[in-house]
Design a protein around this motif. Structure first.
Motif, PDB file in Angstrom:
ATOM      1  N   ILE A 108     112.906  49.219  47.122  1.00 53.28           N
ATOM      2  CA  ILE A 108     113.414  49.006  49.229  1.00 53.28           C
ATOM      3  C   ILE A 108     112.812  50.039  49.316  1.00 53.28           C
ATOM      4  O   ILE A 108     111.945  50.257  50.727  1.00 53.28           O
ATOM      5  CB  ILE A 108     115.595  49.966  48.384  1.00 53.28           C
ATOM      6  N   ARG A 109     112.527  51.319  48.717  1.00 48.86           N
ATOM      7  CA  ARG A 109     111.796  52.288  49.585  1.00 48.86           C
ATOM      8  C   ARG A 109     110.869  51.410  50.321  1.00 48.86           C
ATOM      9  O   ARG A 109     110.496  51.722  51.191  1.00 48.86           O
ATOM     10  CB  ARG A 109     111.797  53.703  48.877  1.00 48.86           C
ATOM     11  N   LEU A 110     109.824  50.876  49.287  1.00 46.62           N
ATOM     12  CA  LEU A 110     108.780  50.753  49.460  1.00 46.62           C
ATOM     13  C   LEU A 110     109.167  49.004  50.452  1.00 46.62           C
ATOM     14  O   LEU A 110     108.101  48.641  51.448  1.00 46.62           O
ATOM     15  CB  LEU A 110     107.676  50.127  48.182  1.00 46.62           C
ATOM     16  N   TYR A 111     109.642  48.287  50.855  1.00 47.79           N
ATOM     17  CA  TYR A 111     109.931  47.210  51.335  1.00 47.79           C
ATOM     18  C   TYR A 111     110.189  47.925  51.985  1.00 47.79           C
ATOM     19  O   TYR A 111     109.861  47.611  53.782  1.00 47.79           O
ATOM     20  CB  TYR A 111     111.265  46.346  50.857  1.00 47.79           C
ATOM     21  N   ASN A 112     111.335  48.924  52.910  1.00 48.17           N
ATOM     22  CA  ASN A 112     111.240  49.865  54.189  1.00 48.17           C
ATOM     23  C   ASN A 112     109.944  50.325  54.311  1.00 48.17           C
ATOM     24  O   ASN A 112     109.952  50.001  56.264  1.00 48.17           O
ATOM     25  CB  ASN A 112     112.175  51.121  53.702  1.00 48.17           C
ATOM     26  N   LYS A 113     109.008  50.825  54.250  1.00 45.49           N
ATOM     27  CA  LYS A 113     107.923  51.535  54.148  1.00 45.49           C
ATOM     28  C   LYS A 113     107.149  50.766  54.863  1.00 45.49           C
ATOM     29  O   LYS A 113     106.709  50.532  55.694  1.00 45.49           O
ATOM     30  CB  LYS A 113     107.797  52.539  53.397  1.00 45.49           C
ATOM     31  N   TYR A 114     106.250  49.231  54.047  1.00 46.22           N
ATOM     32  CA  TYR A 114     105.661  48.523  54.635  1.00 46.22           C
ATOM     33  C   TYR A 114     105.867  47.936  54.943  1.00 46.22           C
ATOM     34  O   TYR A 114     105.481  47.254  55.757  1.00 46.22           O
ATOM     35  CB  TYR A 114     104.551  48.147  53.037  1.00 46.22           C
ATOM     36  N   HIS A 115     107.252  47.389  55.019  1.00 47.77           N
ATOM     37  CA  HIS A 115     107.660  46.086  55.438  1.00 47.77           C
ATOM     38  C   HIS A 115     107.903  46.655  56.893  1.00 47.77           C
ATOM     39  O   HIS A 115     107.500  45.878  57.655  1.00 47.77           O
ATOM     40  CB  HIS A 115     108.545  45.407  55.210  1.00 47.77           C
ATOM     41  N   ASP A 116     108.474  46.987  56.864  1.00 54.24           N
ATOM     42  CA  ASP A 116     109.633  47.802  58.007  1.00 54.24           C
ATOM     43  C   ASP A 116     109.222  48.303  58.526  1.00 54.24           C
ATOM     44  O   ASP A 116     108.555  47.752  60.511  1.00 54.24           O
ATOM     45  CB  ASP A 116     111.081  48.016  57.625  1.00 54.24           C
ATOM     46  N   ASP A 117     107.479  49.068  58.327  1.00 53.57           N
ATOM     47  CA  ASP A 117     107.687  50.006  59.063  1.00 53.57           C
ATOM     48  C   ASP A 117     105.627  50.016  59.190  1.00 53.57           C
ATOM     49  O   ASP A 117     105.879  50.147  60.445  1.00 53.57           O
ATOM     50  CB  ASP A 117     107.430  51.927  58.407  1.00 53.57           C
ATOM     51  N   HIS A 118     105.855  49.395  58.810  1.00 55.81           N
ATOM     52  CA  HIS A 118     103.649  49.289  58.916  1.00 55.81           C
ATOM     53  C   HIS A 118     103.522  47.986  58.542  1.00 55.81           C
ATOM     54  O   HIS A 118     101.985  47.915  59.975  1.00 55.81           O
ATOM     55  CB  HIS A 118     103.106  50.723  57.812  1.00 55.81           C
ATOM     56  N   GLY A 119     104.604  46.873  58.782  1.00 56.36           N
ATOM     57  CA  GLY A 119     103.998  46.034  58.755  1.00 56.36           C
ATOM     58  C   GLY A 119     103.295  45.410  57.910  1.00 56.36           C
ATOM     59  O   GLY A 119     101.735  44.616  58.201  1.00 56.36           O
ATOM     60  N   TYR A 120     102.570  46.498  56.827  1.00 55.96           N
ATOM     61  CA  TYR A 120     100.829  45.968  56.093  1.00 55.96           C
ATOM     62  C   TYR A 120     101.208  47.210  54.467  1.00 55.96           C
ATOM     63  O   TYR A 120     102.143  47.412  54.733  1.00 55.96           O
ATOM     64  CB  TYR A 120      99.907  45.951  56.537  1.00 55.96           C
ATOM     65  N   CYS A 121     100.849  46.136  53.815  1.00 55.78           N
ATOM     66  CA  CYS A 121     101.206  46.910  51.887  1.00 55.78           C
ATOM     67  C   CYS A 121      99.750  46.697  51.727  1.00 55.78           C
ATOM     68  O   CYS A 121      99.082  45.400  51.306  1.00 55.78           O
ATOM     69  CB  CYS A 121     101.956  46.269  51.847  1.00 55.78           C
ATOM     70  N   PRO A 122      98.838  48.298  51.271  1.00 53.20           N
ATOM     71  CA  PRO A 122      97.889  47.993  50.718  1.00 53.20           C
ATOM     72  C   PRO A 122      97.975  47.480  49.411  1.00 53.20           C
ATOM     73  O   PRO A 122      98.609  47.668  48.636  1.00 53.20           O
ATOM     74  CB  PRO A 122      97.735  49.676  50.803  1.00 53.20           C
ATOM     75  N   LEU A 123      96.721  47.346  49.309  1.00 51.70           N
ATOM     76  CA  LEU A 123      95.786  46.647  47.907  1.00 51.70           C
ATOM     77  C   LEU A 123      96.680  47.558  46.583  1.00 51.70           C
ATOM     78  O   LEU A 123      97.135  46.211  45.680  1.00 51.70           O
ATOM     79  CB  LEU A 123      94.944  46.056  47.719  1.00 51.70           C
ATOM     80  N   TYR A 124      96.385  48.797  46.445  1.00 51.19           N
ATOM     81  CA  TYR A 124      96.821  49.496  45.549  1.00 51.19           C
ATOM     82  C   TYR A 124      98.195  49.636  45.441  1.00 51.19           C
ATOM     83  O   TYR A 124      99.082  49.594  44.458  1.00 51.19           O
ATOM     84  CB  TYR A 124      96.649  51.175  45.443  1.00 51.19           C
ATOM     85  N   VAL A 125      99.175  49.811  46.209  1.00 53.27           N
ATOM     86  CA  VAL A 125     100.124  49.511  46.451  1.00 53.27           C
ATOM     87  C   VAL A 125     100.937  47.790  45.700  1.00 53.27           C
ATOM     88  O   VAL A 125     101.845  47.982  44.864  1.00 53.27           O
ATOM     89  CB  VAL A 125     100.838  49.964  47.638  1.00 53.27           C
ATOM     90  N   LYS A 126     100.106  47.209  45.806  1.00 50.15           N
ATOM     91  CA  LYS A 126     100.396  45.610  45.843  1.00 50.15           C
ATOM     92  C   LYS A 126     100.594  45.831  44.054  1.00 50.15           C
ATOM     93  O   LYS A 126     100.900  45.162  43.758  1.00 50.15           O
ATOM     94  CB  LYS A 126      99.809  44.368  46.572  1.00 50.15           C
TER      95      LYS A 126
END
Length: 71
Positions: free
Chosen positions: A14-32
């Motif tokens: 949930i934390r990652l979703y809120n940060k990268y999906h909702d706030d940034h609109g991208y997700c770095p490869l290392y996070v994936k």
């Protein structure tokens, strides 16, 4: 014990979703890469449903921010 670990993994999804999906609109490869490992453990503990939807949405994001078009 398993429920507690699953709850912690879900909270991090949930934390990652809120940060990268909702706030940034991208997700770095290392996070994936980290997310993939975390989700496998979550799923092994019989976590699915909303967590799976968040995982799929994060994995579908671009790995870099979109550049604004120059006018």
């Amino acid at each position: 014990m398993r429920r507690g670990i699953r709850a912690l993994l879900r909270a991090d999804l949930i934390r990652l979703y809120n940060k990268y999906h909702d706030d940034h609109g991208y997700c770095p490869l290392y996070v994936k890469q980290s997310l993939e490992d975390e989700y496998k453990q979550y799923h092994t503990l019989k976590g699915n449903g909303v967590g799976t939807q968040m995982y799929n949405a994060l994995m579908a994001l671009p790995t870099e921010p979109q550049r604004e078009r120059e006018e």
